[in-house]
Design an enzyme around this catalytic site. Structure first.
Site, short mmCIF file in Angstrom:
data_model
loop_
_atom_site.label_atom_id
_atom_site.label_comp_id
_atom_site.label_asym_id
_atom_site.label_seq_id
_atom_site.Cartn_x
_atom_site.Cartn_y
_atom_site.Cartn_z
CG HIS A 1 -2.02 -1.04 1.10
ND1 HIS A 1 -2.92 -1.10 0.06
CD2 HIS A 1 -2.31 -2.09 1.89
CE1 HIS A 1 -3.73 -2.13 0.23
NE2 HIS A 1 -3.37 -2.75 1.34
CD GLU B 1 -5.50 -9.54 2.63
OE1 GLU B 1 -5.67 -8.61 3.41
OE2 GLU B 1 -4.58 -9.55 1.79
CG ASP C 1 18.07 -11.38 -4.89
OD1 ASP C 1 18.09 -12.46 -4.24
OD2 ASP C 1 18.00 -11.35 -6.14
NE ARG D 1 0.53 -5.19 3.46
CZ ARG D 1 -0.58 -4.83 4.12
NH1 ARG D 1 -1.41 -5.76 4.56
NH2 ARG D 1 -0.83 -3.57 4.37
CG ASP E 1 -7.97 -6.05 2.60
OD1 ASP E 1 -8.61 -5.36 1.80
OD2 ASP E 1 -6.80 -5.80 2.92
#
Ligand code: 3PY
Length: 251
Positions: A44, A147, A83, A69, A173
């Site tokens: 987000h 969710e 990485d 996330r 959600d």
């Protein structure tokens, strides 16, 4: 010292924060409060690959484990973050076993998964590739978000997927996607949360929860939930700033 993934799957109670302010200084401020972990919100917040690496570095220089996330469950969302040295990923909107298995594959090197070998920050920019290859599969945390109605329906199969470490519930959600909103929707949302938690714990998975406030934690702990993300840095800043201004105006 026990590594972060082992602490999550033990499961030890852990309190983390989402980092949504896309800057390493904000990460340093959060890290200075000694949370159990931080989670950069690449779903987000506008956190690109280069900025993510700087934010991961800021957390780890303070000795705080950091996950991100990511936007999705495929390697193009996950490989670069690992990485860059993230200690794991949180994958949103996992609704099927195929999506859960794809997330596992993206986080693990062959023969378990499909992660590509690269000389990134995680591997000492190439200097420590053999060491990193030998340990990464057992050290990288994979948390997936339950969710959606699909996740609720398929939770027995999703929770059985090997390599998924934490089933993280996104109550916002989940409430929206189930149409279980407001006080009227609360009983349905609670029933869904209880089902996801019970099935996931029975399958040996740790369960996580997003909490807008730390006051919510004791109630969720009683259900067996241990992995918490308590709000995000931007909201904590806004709340503290808003309260300071309001107090000042009171005189
Ligand atoms: C939710 O509540 O749905 C979340 O994903 C928290 O970030």
């Amino acid at each position: 010292m026990t590594d972060f993934r082992s602490r999550c799957i033990a499961p030890e109670p852990l309190a983390g924060l989402f980092c949504a302010i896309p800057h390493p200084t904000a990460v340093e401020i959060c890290a200075a409060t000694a949370p159990d972990f931080l989670c950069l919100d690449g779903e987000h917040a506008p956190i690109g690959r280069e900025r993510a690496e700087e934010m991961i570095r800021a957390a780890q220089l303070h000795g705080v484990p950091v996950i991100m996330r990511v936007p999705g469950h495929l390697p193009d969302s996950i490989a670069g973050v690992l990485d860059s040295g993230a200690d794991g990923v949180l994958v949103p909107r996992v609704s099927t076993t195929d999506e859960a298995r794809a997330a596992v594959a993206a986080t693990r090197y062959p023969p378990v998964g499909v992660r590509g070998v690269g000389p990134g920050r995680a591997a000492g920019f190439g200097y420590r590739i053999p060491d990193y290859l030998a340990t990464a599969n057992s050290r990288i945390l994979l948390a997936i978000q339950a969710e959606t109605p699909g996740a609720l329906e398929n939770i027995e199969d999703i929770a059985a997927v090997e390599g998924v470490d934490v089933i993280f519930i996104g109550p916002g959600d989940l409430g929206v996607t189930l149409g279980a909103l407001g006080p009227e929707g609360r009983p349905r949302l609670m029933a869904a949360i209880k089902r996801i938690t019970k099935v996931s714990r029975a399958a040996g998975k740790a369960v996580g929860m997003f909490c807008a406030s730390p006051d919510e934690v004791p109630g969720w702990r009683e259900l067996g939930i241990t992995f918490f993300l308590i709000g995000n840095d931007a909201r904590h800043l806004a709340d503290a700033a808003g309260a300071a201004v309001a107090r000042a105006r009171e005189g």
